[in-house]
Enzyme design. Structure first.
Site, short mmCIF file in Angstrom:
data_model
loop_
_atom_site.label_atom_id
_atom_site.label_comp_id
_atom_site.label_asym_id
_atom_site.label_seq_id
_atom_site.Cartn_x
_atom_site.Cartn_y
_atom_site.Cartn_z
N SER A 182 -46.53 -5.96 10.60
CA SER A 182 -47.99 -6.10 10.68
C SER A 182 -48.50 -5.58 12.03
O SER A 182 -48.32 -4.42 12.35
CB SER A 182 -48.37 -7.56 10.44
OG SER A 182 -49.75 -7.71 10.20
N ASP A 220 -50.69 -6.50 -0.89
CA ASP A 220 -50.98 -7.01 0.46
C ASP A 220 -52.49 -7.18 0.63
O ASP A 220 -53.24 -6.20 0.62
CB ASP A 220 -50.44 -6.02 1.50
CG ASP A 220 -50.44 -6.58 2.91
OD1 ASP A 220 -51.29 -7.43 3.21
OD2 ASP A 220 -49.59 -6.15 3.71
N HIS A 265 -48.36 -9.93 1.84
CA HIS A 265 -48.13 -9.61 3.26
C HIS A 265 -46.92 -10.41 3.72
O HIS A 265 -47.05 -11.48 4.33
CB HIS A 265 -49.39 -9.97 4.06
CG HIS A 265 -49.43 -9.37 5.44
ND1 HIS A 265 -49.45 -8.00 5.66
CD2 HIS A 265 -49.45 -9.95 6.67
CE1 HIS A 265 -49.50 -7.77 6.96
NE2 HIS A 265 -49.49 -8.93 7.59
#
Length: 220
Positions: A116, A170, A201
């Site tokens: 991320s 996601d 995610h």
């Protein structure tokens, strides 16, 4: 001043290092449990370095202070990553890479990984490198500045192999931003291996297995 880190070594006298950057609001402990799931018995001894990002206010979360590699100033992926924070984090990562060189692990045997927000710094840092790393690992992430940043990379910088993985569902970083970032890196000369999975995610078991296969080829 070097960032504080969590470290694991898979054997005596490590010959390779993986520097792994966590996501927003997490810390260096977040991905440490992945080591025994990822590492294979016949691999060379590895040192995993999991740094803690600095604590800073995050605009998109109401200014709440948390561990973050940069401030997130809005929803537009082209401009959401605060440039000063990205630059600061790249410098901090480069300092960790330099420390590994002092400990006997050159850039050619160092892999930079991130999930991320950490992955965004991984790609941004890789884009600037003048000495190639062994590879970049970008999980559920995007390249800050996208195609514009990739097209503008410095003449003296070098391409590196990239493992790029994303969840199809996601909700935090929609998969199309990962796809666009991977394409931008390919157009800039990077060798990108793209994977996507039926997940949100997060990280899944198949992703870890695929990453292990990719790492296997790096260690040959």
């Amino acid at each position: 001043m070097l960032l504080q880190t969590v470290e694991q070594e898979t054997g005596a006298n490590p010959q390779w290092t993986v520097v792994w950057l966590h996501g927003l609001g997490a810390d260096g402990h977040d991905f440490a449990p992945i080591v025994p799931e990822l590492v294979r018995p016949h691999w060379p001894a590895l040192r995993f370095v999991f740094p803690h990002a600095p604590v800073r206010p995050v605009t998109i979360n109401g200014g709440t202070p948390m561990r973050a590699w940069y401030d997130i100033v809005g929803m537009d992926f082209a401009t959401r990553a605060e440039a000063a924070g990205v630059e600061e984090s790249i410098a901090q990562v480069e300092a960790l890479i330099a420390r590994e060189a002092e400990r006997g692990i050159p850039a050619s045997r160092l892999l930079l990984a991130g999930f991320s927000q950490g992955g965004a710094i991984t790609l941004a840092a890789g884009l600037r490198r003048r000495e190639p790393l062994a590879g970049l690992i970008a999980l559920s992430t995007y390249l800050p500045g996208g195609a514009t940043a990739a097209a503008a990379r410095e003449v003296n910088s070098v391409a590196q192999p990239v493992f790029f993985a994303h969840g199809q569902d996601d909700p935090v970083i929609p998969v199309q931003h990962g796809v666009a970032s991977a394409r931008a890196l390919e157009q800039a000369g990077f060798e990108v291996e793209w994977h996507h999975y039926p997940m949100a995610h997060q990280v899944c078991a198949q992703e870890i297995a695929d990453l292990g296969d990719w790492l296997e080829r790096r260690f040959r």
